[in-house]
Design a protein around this motif. Sequence first.
Motif: not given
Length: 301
Positions: A159-176
């Motif tokens: 859930q934390q990773l999903e929130r981080a990706f939705k907040t900032d859909p950068s390549a790093h957050n997407l890959n993580t």
Amino acid sequence: MISLVVATVLLLVHALVCLVLWTLMKLGLLPVRGHMLAVMVLVPLWGPLLVVLLIARSAVFGGDLKDATLEALRVNDDMHRSMLVQGREGDDGVVPLEEALIVNDPGDRRRLMLSMLTEDPDAYLAQLQAAKLNDDVEVAHYAATAVAQISKESDLKLQQLERAFKTDPSAHNLNTYCDYLGTYLASGLAEGRVAQIQRQQYARLLARRCEREEGLALRVRYATALADAGEVDEAEDVAERLVADTPDEQDVWMLCLRLAVLRHDGEMVQRVIDAVDKQHVYLSAENREKLAFWREGEEAR
């Protein structure tokens, strides 16, 4: 000026002492080895003093000190030689975790379970999931509790990773987020409808990654995720493009074989096997075994 005169006098005294000691050495009156000359000459005052002290020690103790030192070394060597390396007899009772959970007595199973829980439950997730079905009620309870805790922590991180990706859909957050979701699905923690939703999400994340970056492994991973999510037609489209682009890659053909098996299409399985033989595709030992399994199955028909 005075300090310069003092230094000159001291150096002259040092040179004179060295000359005297060297003369005595040449006459055989001074048992000094040749390598000590460098110390005696290059270290003013202290060098000759050190040589004199060594000579005095040798004169006082003679060979007794050397003999005592050698004796101490011999005793130490004997002690080290007498030390016995612990044998492997204690390992006779060691068995794999899976066997211990199945065939060992209840005491062994419970001790093993407590050991896994106190060391690192995440590292024994597969064994804990198997232990949930154990006949020992206590073992099954411990295992179910541990798996539930691991699942809870994994869900929270997801859930934390999903929130981080939705907040900032950068390549790093997407890959993580994508990589962790893949690991999460492979662990088997997700079940039922939740697992299906997560598989679809995983396929969507991989689709976005394929838009941003190239790579055979990523595209094979994407097609596999589509197949796992039940989108076999879309997976076959990706597989066809991969075959056209990289007809010599074993991973591509193993993907085609998997899709044919999912279709329960024996003719397609045989076509894939024939294509691999015709293309002379290099296969690893593991993939050769898989291909041989399905080849024998088709021949048996």
